[in-house]
Write a protein that holds these residues in place. Structure first.
Motif, mmCIF file in Angstrom:
data_model
loop_
_atom_site.group_PDB
_atom_site.id
_atom_site.type_symbol
_atom_site.label_atom_id
_atom_site.label_comp_id
_atom_site.label_asym_id
_atom_site.label_seq_id
_atom_site.Cartn_x
_atom_site.Cartn_y
_atom_site.Cartn_z
ATOM 1 N N ASP A 33 2.648 -8.415 -5.035
ATOM 2 C CA ASP A 33 3.434 -7.241 -4.667
ATOM 3 C C ASP A 33 4.032 -6.631 -5.935
ATOM 4 O O ASP A 33 4.879 -7.247 -6.591
ATOM 5 C CB ASP A 33 4.538 -7.688 -3.700
ATOM 6 N N ILE A 72 -0.431 -3.081 -5.281
ATOM 7 C CA ILE A 72 -0.713 -4.483 -5.616
ATOM 8 C C ILE A 72 -1.021 -4.555 -7.107
ATOM 9 O O ILE A 72 -1.997 -3.969 -7.582
ATOM 10 C CB ILE A 72 -1.905 -5.038 -4.804
ATOM 11 N N ARG A 85 3.345 -10.034 1.060
ATOM 12 C CA ARG A 85 4.714 -9.661 1.476
ATOM 13 C C ARG A 85 5.679 -10.808 1.220
ATOM 14 O O ARG A 85 6.860 -10.598 0.934
ATOM 15 C CB ARG A 85 4.740 -9.286 2.959
ATOM 16 N N PHE A 125 -1.343 -3.826 3.457
ATOM 17 C CA PHE A 125 -0.123 -4.117 2.684
ATOM 18 C C PHE A 125 0.745 -2.858 2.570
ATOM 19 O O PHE A 125 1.974 -2.925 2.614
ATOM 20 C CB PHE A 125 -0.509 -4.654 1.300
#
Ligand code: TXA
Ligand code: MG
Length: 350
Positions: A43, A140, A25, A136
């Protein structure tokens, strides 16, 4: 996955996953295990974070990245015009060693797609990767966590050896999930157009996919293929020159090496017919799954012995196709020039 338990206690692993999700993040890179190879994650919505992947790997900027997603319900956030067949493949084989190339949503970063109209998506089948993805909550982006053109990592230590961890390595954290179960990269299937095409073979075979779909996919788009580093000729290469050859040629090239007093390594599925101090003979599992599981660790090991050459027994048969693909690329990448007639046929094909 009993191997994971050895890496750390469950509570520690959950804390590690939370920390890793926080780092993602914050736009940092996190290396994480998948069932195929370790990935170097960022990310996928953050351009600065994605740029760090290319810097850490030394990878050309126009090579597209696979976006790893928590599950198939995320498909439509990244891809559009998804065929029923593509959805069915995702349902059947995810989580698993399958990457689908689909038409991209317009807001997917160009750095992810390499400027193409498609995006690669996959749900990896590894408990830590799935924990990380669900913590998350988004995509990704992750190529294999190795320097560009080198052997893909199948343990956390391989990642550490190649890229480092912390400091100015660019890799904020490596999640340790033990050795990867499959050991070679996912099967890449292009379903962005009317034809289904395998761009990169993997342990999920063309036959598995064809049987499920009821029609065989085309294999590799050859020279017109979209740019994909796993499809470059020279890839997955050890530093030591590597040759792939039929098992009955091995005695000939070994005799040759001994005459020249060269120290050589051999990777074969059968034991050495004779022992010699100049020959580092390594026996690999004789089944494709076992051979693939150990392949990259074996290549790293043999590459570390300081031999003049590595000879690898040429695997034969449909179920060895993905392994042979990686071996050919490793041989091409090691730019071998050998005068021995037994090698010439192999070399001209690469
Ligand atoms: O098993 C795997 O696929 C591993 C793990 C970490 O998931 N990942 C992996 O990533 O092997 P990488 O970047 O080393 O190889 C992915 C391949 C590359 O050859 C890349 O060019 C290709 O996928 N690729 C990604 N997006 C693509 C796209 N839109 N069109 C064609 N090829 C694409
Ligand atoms: Mg790679």
């Amino acid at each position: 996955m009993s191997e994971i338990g050895k890496a750390a206690e469950p509570l520690q692993l959950l804390q590690d996953v939370e920390r890793a999700a926080g780092l993602l993040r914050a736009g940092e890179l996190v290396a994480f295990p998948t069932e195929t190879v370790y990935g170097l994650g960022a990310d996928a919505r953050n351009p600065a974070a994605v740029a760090k992947i290319f810097a850490a790997k030394g990878r050309p900027a126009d090579h597209p990245l696979i976006v790893h997603i928590p599950d198939a319900t995320h498909l439509d956030r990244w891809a559009r015009d998804i065929s029923e067949a593509a959805r069915a493949l995702a349902e059947k084989f995810w989580p698993g060693p399958l990457t689908l190339i689909l038409k991209r949503q317009p807001d997917v970063l160009d750095a992810i797609t390499g400027g193409q109209d498609t995006v690669g998506l996959r749900v990896p089948n590894h408990p830590l990767a799935l924990e990380l993805l669900s913590a998350f909550g988004s995509g990704i982006a992750a190529p294999s966590a190795n320097r560009f053109g080198r052997i893909s990592p199948t343990t956390a230590q391989h990642v550490r050896d190649d890229l480092g961890e912390g400091g100015n390595s660019g890799v904020a954290m490596i999640l340790d999930g033990g050795p990867c179960a499959v050991g070679i990269e996912s099967t890449i299937v292009d379903m962005s157009g009317p034809r289904t095409t395998i761009l990169r073979p993997g342990m999920l075979s063309a036959m598995d996919i064809g049987l499920f779909l009821g029609r065989m996919p085309a294999e590799s788009a050859g020279a017109n293929a979209v740019k994909a580093s796993g499809t470059l000729e020279a890839h997955y290469a050890p530093r030591t020159p590597l040759l792939v050859m039929p098992n009955d040629s091995l005695p000939i090239v070994l005799r040759d090496a001994l005459v020249k007093q060269e120290r050589v390594a051999v990777l074969a599925t059968f034991p050495a017919p004779f022992a010699h101090p100049l020959i580092e003979w390594h026996v690999a599992p004789a089944d494709p799954a076992g051979f693939a599981h150990d392949l990259y660790a074996n290549l790293r090991l043999l590459d570390s012995l300081g031999c003049v050459r590595i000879f690898v027994e040429k695997p034969v048969g449909q179920s060895w196709q993905a392994i042979y693909d990686r071996l050919k690329r490793a041989a091409a990448g090691s730019s071998v020039k050998s005068a021995h007639p037994a090698n010439q046929k192999e070399e001209t094909r690469q």
